[in-house]
Design a protein around this motif. Structure first.
Motif, PDB file in Angstrom:
ATOM      1  N   LEU A  54       0.855  -1.203   0.000  1.00 33.10           N
ATOM      2  CA  LEU A  54       0.000   0.000   0.000  1.00 33.10           C
ATOM      3  C   LEU A  54       0.887   1.247   0.000  1.00 33.10           C
ATOM      4  O   LEU A  54       0.614   2.213  -0.727  1.00 33.10           O
ATOM      5  CB  LEU A  54      -0.931  -0.029   1.224  1.00 33.10           C
ATOM      6  CG  LEU A  54      -1.914   1.125   1.389  1.00 33.10           C
ATOM      7  CD1 LEU A  54      -2.797   1.287   0.158  1.00 33.10           C
ATOM      8  CD2 LEU A  54      -2.784   0.934   2.631  1.00 33.10           C
ATOM      9  N   GLY A  55       1.965   1.193   0.782  1.00 35.98           N
ATOM     10  CA  GLY A  55       2.921   2.312   0.803  1.00 35.98           C
ATOM     11  C   GLY A  55       3.522   2.553  -0.576  1.00 35.98           C
ATOM     12  O   GLY A  55       3.616   3.693  -1.037  1.00 35.98           O
ATOM     13  N   GLN A 100      -5.645  -9.515   1.464  1.00 33.96           N
ATOM     14  CA  GLN A 100      -5.603 -10.222   0.174  1.00 33.96           C
ATOM     15  C   GLN A 100      -6.068  -9.330  -0.973  1.00 33.96           C
ATOM     16  O   GLN A 100      -5.741  -9.581  -2.134  1.00 33.96           O
ATOM     17  CB  GLN A 100      -6.458 -11.500   0.252  1.00 33.96           C
ATOM     18  CG  GLN A 100      -5.805 -12.552   1.144  1.00 33.96           C
ATOM     19  CD  GLN A 100      -6.592 -13.842   1.240  1.00 33.96           C
ATOM     20  OE1 GLN A 100      -7.817 -13.851   1.058  1.00 33.96           O
ATOM     21  NE2 GLN A 100      -5.911 -14.937   1.548  1.00 33.96           N
ATOM     22  N   GLU A 101      -6.811  -8.279  -0.641  1.00 29.07           N
ATOM     23  CA  GLU A 101      -7.333  -7.383  -1.675  1.00 29.07           C
ATOM     24  C   GLU A 101      -6.230  -6.446  -2.215  1.00 29.07           C
ATOM     25  O   GLU A 101      -6.255  -6.063  -3.396  1.00 29.07           O
ATOM     26  CB  GLU A 101      -8.468  -6.542  -1.049  1.00 29.07           C
ATOM     27  CG  GLU A 101      -9.268  -5.750  -2.048  1.00 29.07           C
ATOM     28  CD  GLU A 101     -10.275  -4.814  -1.379  1.00 29.07           C
ATOM     29  OE1 GLU A 101     -10.324  -4.758  -0.138  1.00 29.07           O
ATOM     30  OE2 GLU A 101     -10.986  -4.133  -2.127  1.00 29.07           O
ATOM     31  N   ILE A 102      -5.267  -6.088  -1.350  1.00 32.15           N
ATOM     32  CA  ILE A 102      -4.290  -5.056  -1.740  1.00 32.15           C
ATOM     33  C   ILE A 102      -3.492  -5.447  -3.003  1.00 32.15           C
ATOM     34  O   ILE A 102      -3.432  -4.657  -3.957  1.00 32.15           O
ATOM     35  CB  ILE A 102      -3.384  -4.678  -0.544  1.00 32.15           C
ATOM     36  CG1 ILE A 102      -4.231  -3.961   0.510  1.00 32.15           C
ATOM     37  CG2 ILE A 102      -2.223  -3.782  -0.986  1.00 32.15           C
ATOM     38  CD1 ILE A 102      -3.494  -3.630   1.806  1.00 32.15           C
ATOM     39  N   PRO A 103      -2.904  -6.663  -3.094  1.00 34.82           N
ATOM     40  CA  PRO A 103      -2.176  -7.001  -4.332  1.00 34.82           C
ATOM     41  C   PRO A 103      -3.081  -6.953  -5.574  1.00 34.82           C
ATOM     42  O   PRO A 103      -2.646  -6.561  -6.651  1.00 34.82           O
ATOM     43  CB  PRO A 103      -1.672  -8.432  -4.073  1.00 34.82           C
ATOM     44  CG  PRO A 103      -1.657  -8.581  -2.595  1.00 34.82           C
ATOM     45  CD  PRO A 103      -2.783  -7.737  -2.083  1.00 34.82           C
ATOM     46  N   CYS A 152       0.968  -3.397 -13.493  1.00 35.80           N
ATOM     47  CA  CYS A 152       2.341  -3.925 -13.562  1.00 35.80           C
ATOM     48  C   CYS A 152       2.367  -5.355 -13.038  1.00 35.80           C
ATOM     49  O   CYS A 152       1.646  -5.709 -12.102  1.00 35.80           O
ATOM     50  CB  CYS A 152       3.322  -3.027 -12.821  1.00 35.80           C
ATOM     51  SG  CYS A 152       3.018  -2.888 -11.092  1.00 35.80           S
ATOM     52  N   GLU A 153       3.184  -6.163 -13.680  1.00 38.34           N
ATOM     53  CA  GLU A 153       3.243  -7.579 -13.336  1.00 38.34           C
ATOM     54  C   GLU A 153       4.198  -7.808 -12.170  1.00 38.34           C
ATOM     55  O   GLU A 153       5.272  -7.208 -12.132  1.00 38.34           O
ATOM     56  CB  GLU A 153       3.711  -8.397 -14.553  1.00 38.34           C
ATOM     57  CG  GLU A 153       2.715  -8.417 -15.705  1.00 38.34           C
ATOM     58  CD  GLU A 153       1.333  -8.912 -15.297  1.00 38.34           C
ATOM     59  OE1 GLU A 153       1.239  -9.846 -14.482  1.00 38.34           O
ATOM     60  OE2 GLU A 153       0.339  -8.346 -15.786  1.00 38.34           O
ATOM     61  N   PRO A 154       3.819  -8.683 -11.229  1.00 37.91           N
ATOM     62  CA  PRO A 154       4.731  -8.990 -10.127  1.00 37.91           C
ATOM     63  C   PRO A 154       5.961  -9.724 -10.645  1.00 37.91           C
ATOM     64  O   PRO A 154       5.824 -10.709 -11.357  1.00 37.91           O
ATOM     65  CB  PRO A 154       3.908  -9.926  -9.233  1.00 37.91           C
ATOM     66  CG  PRO A 154       2.564 -10.044  -9.833  1.00 37.91           C
ATOM     67  CD  PRO A 154       2.577  -9.444 -11.186  1.00 37.91           C
ATOM     68  N   VAL A 185       2.073 -11.717  -3.717  1.00 37.40           N
ATOM     69  CA  VAL A 185       1.167 -12.551  -4.517  1.00 37.40           C
ATOM     70  C   VAL A 185       1.342 -14.019  -4.126  1.00 37.40           C
ATOM     71  O   VAL A 185       0.384 -14.796  -4.067  1.00 37.40           O
ATOM     72  CB  VAL A 185       1.409 -12.320  -6.034  1.00 37.40           C
ATOM     73  CG1 VAL A 185       0.834 -13.455  -6.872  1.00 37.40           C
ATOM     74  CG2 VAL A 185       0.815 -10.985  -6.459  1.00 37.40           C
ATOM     75  N   GLN A 186       2.592 -14.397  -3.811  1.00 40.03           N
ATOM     76  CA  GLN A 186       2.840 -15.789  -3.402  1.00 40.03           C
ATOM     77  C   GLN A 186       2.419 -16.051  -1.958  1.00 40.03           C
ATOM     78  O   GLN A 186       2.043 -17.149  -1.607  1.00 40.03           O
ATOM     79  CB  GLN A 186       4.331 -16.110  -3.564  1.00 40.03           C
ATOM     80  CG  GLN A 186       4.759 -16.120  -5.019  1.00 40.03           C
ATOM     81  CD  GLN A 186       6.249 -16.378  -5.145  1.00 40.03           C
ATOM     82  OE1 GLN A 186       6.690 -17.520  -5.140  1.00 40.03           O
ATOM     83  NE2 GLN A 186       7.027 -15.331  -5.240  1.00 40.03           N
ATOM     84  N   LYS A 187       2.514 -15.025  -1.124  1.00 39.19           N
ATOM     85  CA  LYS A 187       2.206 -15.194   0.306  1.00 39.19           C
ATOM     86  C   LYS A 187       0.707 -15.091   0.614  1.00 39.19           C
ATOM     87  O   LYS A 187       0.202 -15.735   1.537  1.00 39.19           O
ATOM     88  CB  LYS A 187       2.903 -14.086   1.115  1.00 39.19           C
ATOM     89  CG  LYS A 187       4.365 -14.298   1.328  1.00 39.19           C
ATOM     90  CD  LYS A 187       4.578 -15.112   2.579  1.00 39.19           C
ATOM     91  CE  LYS A 187       6.047 -15.336   2.829  1.00 39.19           C
ATOM     92  NZ  LYS A 187       6.298 -16.239   3.933  1.00 39.19           N
ATOM     93  N   ALA A 188       0.011 -14.218  -0.140  1.00 38.06           N
ATOM     94  CA  ALA A 188      -1.358 -13.838   0.240  1.00 38.06           C
ATOM     95  C   ALA A 188      -2.328 -15.013   0.438  1.00 38.06           C
ATOM     96  O   ALA A 188      -3.162 -14.963   1.348  1.00 38.06           O
ATOM     97  CB  ALA A 188      -1.918 -12.831  -0.763  1.00 38.06           C
ATOM     98  N   PRO A 189      -2.251 -16.085  -0.383  1.00 36.42           N
ATOM     99  CA  PRO A 189      -3.224 -17.172  -0.154  1.00 36.42           C
ATOM    100  C   PRO A 189      -3.142 -17.753   1.255  1.00 36.42           C
ATOM    101  O   PRO A 189      -4.144 -18.242   1.787  1.00 36.42           O
ATOM    102  CB  PRO A 189      -2.832 -18.217  -1.216  1.00 36.42           C
ATOM    103  CG  PRO A 189      -2.138 -17.430  -2.285  1.00 36.42           C
ATOM    104  CD  PRO A 189      -1.411 -16.321  -1.565  1.00 36.42           C
TER     105      PRO A 189
END
Ligand code: FAD
Length: 250
Positions: A132-133, A194-197, A206-208, A223-227
Motif C-alpha cells: 500500500l505504501g 488479500q485485496e491489496i495485491p 504492472c506484473e509482479p 502474490v505468493q504469500k497472500a493465499p
C-alpha cells in the motif's frame, strides 16, 4: 498446535505427553510450526490425558526447548522458496514438569485465549502494508480520480480495522472473552490484506516480478504469500463458523 491430521479440528491432536518421574515423555508430530528452527523455545499443546468422547479435555500446554534430545526439526519450504515452516517430531522427548504452562488439562481454554490475541492483532491486517505504501508512492501528488478513490477506500478500511483490533485488545485487557470479535477482525483483516495485491495490479497493471522495481518485488512476494493469510490462525470457513455460533445462528 497443528499436527498432520489436526488443523481446523485442533481438539483432535494426538501428540501425547505421558507423566514420568520429574516431568513428561512426549511422542508425536507437529507441523506448520512457524520459525521453530530459529526459536529458543516453542509453546506446544499436548494431550496429557485421553478422555474418550471428550476431546477438548486432557490437553495441556508446555514450553519446550527445541534443542532437547528426542526432538527433530525438519524444514517445510514454501512456494516463495523461503523457510518459515517446520515439521517437529517428538520421539521420547523429555519435558520437565516445571515447563508446563498453567494447569494440567486447562490447555484448550488457554489456547482459545491465545488465539483471540493472534486473530485480532495488527499482524492480521498489516501484512500487505508495504505494498500500500508503494502504491501511494507511485500515485505521488497526482493520482487521478480512480486511484485516489481506491487508495482512500483502502486507507479507510485500514483505520477501521485498527479501531476494531484495539477494541479487542481492550476486551482482553478487561478479562472479557473476545472469541467472536477476534474472529471478525481476522476475517475482515484477511480480506483486506488479500485485496491489496489485486487492487495494485488492477490500478497499475504492472506484473509482479522479483527482478523489477521495488513495487514489483513487493508485489511478487505478496502474490505468493497472500493465499496463506486466510489459512494461518484459523481458516475463513472456521472463523465464519465461530461468528455464526457467536451470533446464535448455529
Ligand atoms: C502462514 C502459516 C503459518 C502457520 N503457522 C502455524 C504455527 O506456527 N503453528 C501451528 O500450529 N500452525 C500453524 N499454521 C497452521 C494453521 O493453523 C492451519 O493450516 C490451519 O489451522 C488449517 O488447518 P489445516 O491446514 O490442517 O487445514 P484443514 O483443517 O485440513 O482444512 C482444509 C480445508 O477444509 C476446511 N474445513 C475444515 N473443517 C471445516 C469445517 N468444520 N467447516 C467448514 N470448512 C472446514 C478449511 O476451512 C480448509 O479450507 C500455519 C499456517 C499458515 C498458512
Amino acid at each position: 498446535m497443528s499436527e498432520p491430521d489436526s488443523g481446523s479440528d485442533l481438539a483432535s491432536i494426538r501428540t501425547r505427553a505421558e507423566r514420568v518421574d520429574g516431568g513428561y515423555r512426549v511422542n508425536g508430530t507437529k507441523v506448520w510450526t512457524s520459525n521453530a528452527h530459529r526459536s529458543g523455545y516453542m509453546i506446544a499443546l499436548f494431550r496429557t490425558r485421553v478422555v474418550p468422547e471428550k476431546k477438548h479435555e486432557g490437553l495441556s500446554q508446555f514450553l519446550v526447548d527445541p534443542k532437547s534430545p528426542g526432538i527433530t526439526i525438519r524444514p517445510v519450504i514454501e512456494l516463495s522458496g523461503s523457510h518459515h515452516f517446520n515439521e517437529v517430531v517428538f520421539e521420547d522427548a523429555f519435558v520437565p514438569e516445571d515447563m508446563r504452562v498453567g494447569e494440567e488439562g486447562a490447555g484448550w481454554k488457554q489456547v482459545g485465549a491465545e488465539l483471540a490475541f493472534e486473530r485480532s492483532g495488527p499482524e492480521r491486517y498489516l501484512s500487505c502494508l508495504a505494498l500500500l505504501g508503494e502504491l501511494i508512492r507511485e500515485a505521488s501528488t497526482d493520482p487521478g480520480e480512480r486511484m485516489a478513490v481506491a487508495i482512500g477506500r483502502l486507507v479507510a478500511h485500514l483505520a477501521t480495522l485498527r479501531q476494531m483490533s484495539l477494541a479487542v485488545a481492550g476486551m482482553l485487557e478487561r478479562g472479557e472473552n473476545p472469541n467472536l470479535e477476534a474472529a471478525l477482525v481476522k476475517d475482515l483483516g484477511t480480506n483486506f490484506e488479500q485485496e491489496i495485491p489485486e487492487v495494485v495490479h488492477a490500478l497499475l497493471g504492472c506484473e509482479p516480478t522479483a527482478a523489477g522495481s521495488d513495487l514489483q518485488q513487493v508485489q511478487a512476494y505478496l502474490v505468493q504469500k497472500a493465499p496463506s493469510f486466510s489459512l494461518r490462525g484459523g481458516t475463513r470457513e472456521i472463523l465464519r463458523g465461530i461468528i455464526a455460533r457467536g451470533l446464535g445462528l448455529r
